[in-house]
Design an enzyme around this catalytic site. Structure first.
Site, PDB file in Angstrom:
ATOM      1  N   GLY A 166       0.820  -1.201   0.000  1.00  0.00           N
ATOM      2  CA  GLY A 166       0.000   0.000   0.000  1.00  0.00           C
ATOM      3  C   GLY A 166       0.851   1.247   0.000  1.00  0.00           C
ATOM      4  O   GLY A 166       2.088   1.182  -0.010  1.00  0.00           O
ATOM      5  N   LYS A 185       3.587  -0.590  -9.915  1.00  0.00           N
ATOM      6  CA  LYS A 185       3.533   0.847  -9.624  1.00  0.00           C
ATOM      7  C   LYS A 185       4.938   1.446  -9.629  1.00  0.00           C
ATOM      8  O   LYS A 185       5.112   2.628  -9.926  1.00  0.00           O
ATOM      9  CB  LYS A 185       2.811   1.110  -8.307  1.00  0.00           C
ATOM     10  CG  LYS A 185       3.416   0.431  -7.076  1.00  0.00           C
ATOM     11  CD  LYS A 185       4.451   1.280  -6.380  1.00  0.00           C
ATOM     12  CE  LYS A 185       5.063   0.542  -5.210  1.00  0.00           C
ATOM     13  NZ  LYS A 185       6.041   1.353  -4.471  1.00  0.00           N
TER      14      LYS A 185
END
Length: 335
Positions: free
Chosen positions: A131, A186
């Protein structure tokens, strides 16, 4: 609980501090004896300047500490996950919960990191924690939210319980595939957006790359069996935002350097002791896309810049003039 963090980088140290604050007995294993001694004497990790390490945090180079651990947090760089898992396996009791906090894809095999761990340590449940979470902020107690994913519900709930406090909020997920894919890709996108900044482009360009790259991530994830909705959550969109927009991100900083003309090898060299995970993930993402038959033009462009020496200005130009498309790929709804 008795918990060992394997790896003494910034992220492992930050998580060790969270666990210590929550009242657990925490040890942190260091690979290099000299670094362990340095931290024992200074009670500080050089990668987290100004963050003091309490005396209660045990620093060690002895893997025997694992024999008493109920939970082990694997906080090594992605390229070291297999070797480290193999190294620690003989010390672990069956059923020890393993929490993987690295982000990446194994080179050549294209396995996700939880799959690598399961191959080397088959008798322990694996949880992935991911996260939007800069180590620098977590170590200072700034509010942060992450997700813990596992095929084992009890293991995920245990991980949620040991880490969660007033500054660290955790959500659970059964979609370990989606969480890992988002975590790995990411970093590639952060290299791309950083490169755009280095080339002198603005917020519009960054938003374009981030949004369309998120679509690519979800497309690959669904092809591999992940839930599309996962990519709109903390490990997908959330991590993408924080990694692509902050100078805390080593991937973003490396991308900016490449955009300004710094040779790729120098930009991702990690002279400060950090690892630019996106560099490794770009090659694996491209290999996975070809294997799954998934179109990922931004990931392909990243590979060409990083590994084939292509001019990023040229690559961005090619992306801008690709064939016309519908954003939602649902044009048949008009029929």
């Amino acid at each position: 609980m008795n918990i060992t963090v394997v790896g003494s980088g910034g992220w492992g140290t930050a998580l060790a501090l969270v666990l210590l604050e929550n009242g657990h007995q925490v040890s942190m294993w260091c690979r290099r004896a000299e670094k362990c001694q340095e931290m024992q004497e200074s009670r500080e990790n050089p990668v987290l300047p100004g963050v003091k390490l309490p005396q209660e945090l045990a620093l060690t180079c002895d893997l025997n500490v694992l024999t008493q651990s109920q939970v082990v947090v694997l906080a090594t760089p992605s390229f070291a996950v297999r070797a480290t898992s193999k190294q620690i396996a003989p010390y672990l009791k069956a059923g020890t919960v393993l929490v993987s906090v690295a982000k990446g894809i194994e080179k050549d095999s294209c396995l996700l990191l939880h799959q690598v761990i399961e191959e080397e340590i088959p008798n322990c449940p694996v949880v992935v924690l991911s996260g939007p979470s800069h180590a620098e902020e977590v170590a200072r107690g700034l509010p942060t939210g992450v997700v813990v994913a596992s095929e084992n519900k009890e293991a995920a709930l245990l991980a949620q319980d040991i880490f969660m406090n007033r500054n660290m909020r955790l959500y659970t997920s059964p979609d370990i595939l989606g969480v890992e894919i988002g975590a790995a890709l990411k970093n590639v996108v952060a290299l791309c957006t950083g490169c755009c900044v280095g080339m002198g482009y603005g917020d519009n360009t960054k938003a374009l790359i981030m949004t369309r790259a998120l679509t690519e991530m979800a497309r690959l994830g669904v092809a591999m069996g992940a839930n599309k909705e996962t990519f709109a959550g903390l490990s997908g969109l959330g991590d993408l935002i924080v990694t692509c927009t902050s100078m805390h991100s080593r991937n973003c900083r490396a991308g900016i350097a490449i955009g300004k003309g710094t040779p790729v090898a120098e930009a991702v060299g990690g002279k400060d002791g950090t690892v630019v995970e996106g560099y490794y993930a770009a090659a694996s993402a491209r290999q996975l896309a070809h294997k799954m038959g998934v179109e990922m033009p931004i990931a392909e462009g990243a590979y060409q810049v990083l590994y084939e020496g292509k001019d990023p200005h040229v690559i961005l130009g090619q992306l801008m003039v690709r064939e016309r498309r519908s954003e939602l790929e649902l044009e048949e709804i008009w029929l």
